[in-house]
Motif scaffolding. Structure first.
Motif, PDB file in Angstrom:
ATOM      1  N   ASP A   1     -14.470  50.309  18.175  1.00 43.50           N
ATOM      2  CA  ASP A   1     -15.725  49.837  18.762  1.00 43.50           C
ATOM      3  C   ASP A   1     -16.449  48.832  17.874  1.00 43.50           C
ATOM      4  N   HIS A   2     -15.958  48.613  16.643  1.00 44.61           N
ATOM      5  CA  HIS A   2     -16.717  47.786  15.705  1.00 44.61           C
ATOM      6  C   HIS A   2     -15.892  46.834  14.842  1.00 44.61           C
ATOM      7  N   ALA A   3     -14.599  47.070  14.683  1.00 51.97           N
ATOM      8  CA  ALA A   3     -13.817  46.284  13.723  1.00 51.97           C
ATOM      9  C   ALA A   3     -13.869  44.790  14.024  1.00 51.97           C
ATOM     10  N   ALA A   4     -13.546  44.403  15.245  1.00 53.29           N
ATOM     11  CA  ALA A   4     -13.520  42.979  15.589  1.00 53.29           C
ATOM     12  C   ALA A   4     -14.921  42.375  15.568  1.00 53.29           C
ATOM     13  N   GLY A   5     -15.876  43.068  16.174  1.00 51.49           N
ATOM     14  CA  GLY A   5     -17.232  42.533  16.251  1.00 51.49           C
ATOM     15  C   GLY A   5     -17.893  42.378  14.901  1.00 51.49           C
ATOM     16  N   ALA A   6     -17.654  43.331  14.005  1.00 51.76           N
ATOM     17  CA  ALA A   6     -18.296  43.280  12.693  1.00 51.76           C
ATOM     18  C   ALA A   6     -17.870  42.053  11.903  1.00 51.76           C
ATOM     19  N   ILE A   7     -16.569  41.750  11.895  1.00 56.14           N
ATOM     20  CA  ILE A   7     -16.130  40.595  11.108  1.00 56.14           C
ATOM     21  C   ILE A   7     -16.589  39.286  11.734  1.00 56.14           C
ATOM     22  N   VAL A   8     -16.681  39.233  13.061  1.00 54.00           N
ATOM     23  CA  VAL A   8     -17.189  38.022  13.712  1.00 54.00           C
ATOM     24  C   VAL A   8     -18.634  37.760  13.281  1.00 54.00           C
ATOM     25  N   THR A   9     -19.456  38.809  13.272  1.00 57.62           N
ATOM     26  CA  THR A   9     -20.851  38.655  12.860  1.00 57.62           C
ATOM     27  C   THR A   9     -20.965  38.287  11.388  1.00 57.62           C
ATOM     28  N   GLU A  10     -20.208  38.964  10.544  1.00 59.43           N
ATOM     29  CA  GLU A  10     -20.288  38.701   9.105  1.00 59.43           C
ATOM     30  C   GLU A  10     -19.823  37.294   8.758  1.00 59.43           C
TER      31      GLU A  10
END
Length: 252
Positions: free
Chosen positions: A190-199
């Motif tokens: 639920d977070h792996a892809a989205g987190a790196i995109v934001t960071e």
């Protein structure tokens, strides 16, 4: 789905051994290099024909190396109803930045744009996003945190990791996710892809205690984390302080 795979493979070092694939609900040795896939992130949004995402990330040694979000229904702006006919992708590689990829007919790429979070810090101007599906108590706690920061605008409620994309492209400065349930643990997919995109777009992602998301526990859950705070980075400490105050009152 094929375009998501292609976008990811363009960024993979093919000299390395082929990684395993972990779909939502599946398990793999966390020490290995592996893919994390959620083929329909935001199932309820998908069923409502609203927001959902196809989320793919590559993890090694507890670090997310790259991530791709395909967002078929996400409009170009939260304030403009115009919706891409063929959807968008948001892709990031650790240390190499993030980009938005607009798709055309036949999975063609219409344009690629670099992603940057908003530099805005004035609370009255800040936009924020949160989950659609949540208990009234969770929404109430989130609203208290936002009020403590000084944000006055109403939330944009969006399903799926499209919320990370909205922060990464600068439409919103904050995505806050918290559960009052002491047994709930966030899921890796639920977070792996989205987190790196934001960071990689210049933002910051931690849990509500200010700890980086720990993917070293692998396989399924972020066992060492509680909740999610994703921001443009500039307001992150302010949000964390507000979270501490509000959750302290709730616990009392």
């Amino acid at each position: 789905m094929l375009r998501v795979r292609q976008a990811a493979l363009e960024r993979v070092d093919h000299r390395r051994p082929a990684p395993a694939l972990v779909r939502a609900q599946h398990q793999v040795d966390p020490a290995r290099r592996y893919w994390v896939l959620d083929p329909v992130d935001g199932t309820k949004g998908f069923l409502r024909k609203e927001q959902y995402a196809i989320a793919l990330a590559l993890v090694e040694g507890g670090q997310v190396l790259l991530g791709v979000l395909a967002c078929p229904n996400l409009p170009f702006s939260l304030h403009a109803p115009e919706q891409p006919v063929f959807g968008q992708m948001y892709a990031a590689v650790k240390g190499q930045g993030a980009e938005r990829i607009d798709l055309g007919a036949g999975d063609s790429i219409v344009r690629r744009l670099p992603l940057r979070v908003t530099p805005e810090t004035e609370p009255a101007r800040l936009e924020w996003v949160e989950r659609v599906e949540s208990s009234d108590k969770n929404h109430d706690v989130t609203a208290q945190v936002v009020e403590a920061v000084g944000i006055t605008k109403e939330p944009h409620r969006i399903d799926s990791q499209a919320k990370y994309a909205v922060v990464a492209r600068g439409d919103a400065a904050l995505y806050l996710r918290h559960s009052l349930s002491k047994t709930y643990i966030e899921k890796v997919w639920d977070h792996a892809a989205g987190a790196i995109v934001t960071e990689e777009a210049g933002g910051r992602v931690t849990d509500v205690n200010g700890h980086p998301l720990d993917f070293s526990m692998g396989r399924r859950q972020l066992d060492n984390n509680t909740g999610i705070v994703a921001t443009n980075g500039r307001i992150h400490e302010q949000v964390l302080e507000a979270v501490r105050r509000v959750l302290g009152r709730s616990a009392g």
